[in-house]
Write a protein that holds these residues in place. Structure first.
Motif, short mmCIF file in Angstrom:
data_model
loop_
_atom_site.label_atom_id
_atom_site.label_comp_id
_atom_site.label_asym_id
_atom_site.label_seq_id
_atom_site.Cartn_x
_atom_site.Cartn_y
_atom_site.Cartn_z
N LEU A 4 10.47 18.01 46.53
CA LEU A 4 9.63 16.85 46.26
C LEU A 4 10.50 15.70 45.75
CD1 LEU A 4 6.84 18.78 44.33
CD2 LEU A 4 6.76 18.08 46.72
N VAL A 5 10.29 14.54 46.30
CA VAL A 5 11.05 13.37 45.87
C VAL A 5 10.07 12.26 45.50
CG1 VAL A 5 12.76 11.64 46.49
CG2 VAL A 5 13.00 14.00 47.34
N GLU A 6 10.09 11.88 44.22
CA GLU A 6 9.20 10.82 43.75
C GLU A 6 9.91 9.48 43.80
OE1 GLU A 6 8.34 14.12 40.49
OE2 GLU A 6 10.13 13.26 41.40
N SER A 7 9.11 8.44 43.89
CA SER A 7 9.62 7.08 43.80
C SER A 7 8.49 6.16 43.35
CB SER A 7 10.20 6.61 45.14
OG SER A 7 9.19 6.61 46.13
N GLY A 8 8.87 4.96 42.94
CA GLY A 8 7.87 3.95 42.61
C GLY A 8 7.74 3.63 41.14
N GLY A 9 8.39 4.40 40.27
CA GLY A 9 8.31 4.08 38.85
C GLY A 9 8.99 2.77 38.54
N ASP A 10 8.49 2.10 37.51
CA ASP A 10 9.03 0.79 37.18
C ASP A 10 8.54 0.37 35.81
OD1 ASP A 10 9.45 -2.15 39.37
OD2 ASP A 10 10.38 -1.61 37.44
N LEU A 11 9.01 -0.78 35.38
CA LEU A 11 8.51 -1.44 34.16
C LEU A 11 7.46 -2.45 34.58
CD1 LEU A 11 8.65 -2.29 31.15
CD2 LEU A 11 10.55 -3.80 31.79
N VAL A 12 6.29 -2.38 33.97
CA VAL A 12 5.20 -3.26 34.34
C VAL A 12 4.45 -3.68 33.08
CG1 VAL A 12 3.58 -1.36 34.71
CG2 VAL A 12 3.23 -3.52 35.91
N GLN A 13 3.84 -4.84 33.11
CA GLN A 13 3.06 -5.29 31.97
C GLN A 13 1.69 -4.63 31.96
OE1 GLN A 13 2.96 -9.62 32.10
NE2 GLN A 13 4.76 -9.74 30.79
N ALA A 14 1.11 -4.55 30.79
CA ALA A 14 -0.24 -4.00 30.65
C ALA A 14 -1.20 -4.77 31.55
CB ALA A 14 -0.69 -4.07 29.21
N GLY A 15 -2.07 -4.02 32.21
CA GLY A 15 -3.00 -4.62 33.15
C GLY A 15 -2.50 -4.63 34.58
N TYR A 93 6.64 10.49 35.17
CA TYR A 93 5.63 11.06 36.05
C TYR A 93 6.30 12.02 37.03
CZ TYR A 93 2.05 7.92 34.30
OH TYR A 93 1.13 7.29 33.49
N TYR A 94 5.72 13.21 37.12
CA TYR A 94 6.27 14.26 37.95
C TYR A 94 5.29 14.64 39.04
CZ TYR A 94 9.58 15.01 34.11
OH TYR A 94 10.55 14.85 33.15
N CYS A 95 5.81 14.84 40.23
CA CYS A 95 5.02 15.36 41.33
C CYS A 95 5.09 16.88 41.29
CB CYS A 95 5.56 14.83 42.66
SG CYS A 95 4.64 15.35 44.12
N ASN A 96 3.98 17.51 41.60
CA ASN A 96 3.89 18.97 41.57
C ASN A 96 3.26 19.48 42.86
OD1 ASN A 96 1.54 21.18 40.89
ND2 ASN A 96 3.48 21.72 39.93
N GLY A 110 9.12 17.71 41.29
CA GLY A 110 10.09 16.68 41.59
C GLY A 110 10.93 16.36 40.37
N GLN A 111 11.84 15.40 40.54
CA GLN A 111 12.76 15.07 39.46
C GLN A 111 12.15 14.12 38.43
OE1 GLN A 111 12.70 13.60 42.35
NE2 GLN A 111 13.00 11.40 41.99
N GLY A 112 11.04 13.51 38.76
CA GLY A 112 10.36 12.60 37.85
C GLY A 112 10.73 11.15 38.10
N THR A 113 9.80 10.28 37.79
CA THR A 113 10.02 8.84 37.91
C THR A 113 9.43 8.17 36.67
OG1 THR A 113 9.79 6.91 39.37
CG2 THR A 113 7.92 8.41 39.28
N GLN A 114 10.18 7.26 36.08
CA GLN A 114 9.79 6.64 34.82
C GLN A 114 8.82 5.49 35.06
OE1 GLN A 114 10.80 7.36 31.44
NE2 GLN A 114 9.14 5.91 31.02
N VAL A 115 7.72 5.52 34.33
CA VAL A 115 6.76 4.42 34.30
C VAL A 115 6.72 3.90 32.87
CG1 VAL A 115 4.36 3.74 34.52
CG2 VAL A 115 5.39 5.28 36.21
#
Length: 119
Positions: A4-15, A93-96, A110-115
């Protein structure tokens, strides 16, 4: 087995919104269930959302109405659309994936992606 390969994590503002992707190395039709978990610093890993091979979904109460799990069978990919993000959603966030072989269940991660959600 399944990778499993995750992607898409990022730094985002509330909302704000983010979409996480989890690409599986095999057809997701052969996977009993797939899901997203998250782990914040100092906290236990918790289920965020899951989807069975038949399409049944389950969500943590804290994300109901804001997050949506979906899949693209042709791409062997599961997504997590996250809207109205809050600082409390900050986590890795981890995919399972759960694969059944007869009576035995095997779980893969998966290896996890930071949000990170800033206030």
């Amino acid at each position: 087995q399944v990778q499993l390969v995750e992607s898409g994590g990022d730094l985002v503002q509330a909302g704000g919104s983010l979409r996480l992707s989890c690409a599986a190395s095999r057809s997701i039709f052969t996977i009993y269930a797939m899901g997203w978990y998250r782990q914040a610093p100092g906290k236990q890993r918790e289920l965020v959302a899951s989807m069975s091979s038949g399409g049944r979904t389950n969500y943590a109460d804290s994300v109901k109405g804001r997050f949506t799990i979906s899949r693209d069978n042709a791409k062997n990919t599961v997504y997590l659309q996250m809207n109205s993000l809050k600082p409390d959603d900050t986590a890795v966030y981890y995919c399972n994936a759960v694969v059944t072989t007869g009576p035995r269940e095997s779980a893969y991660w998966g290896q996890g992606t930071q949000v990170t959600v800033s206030s």
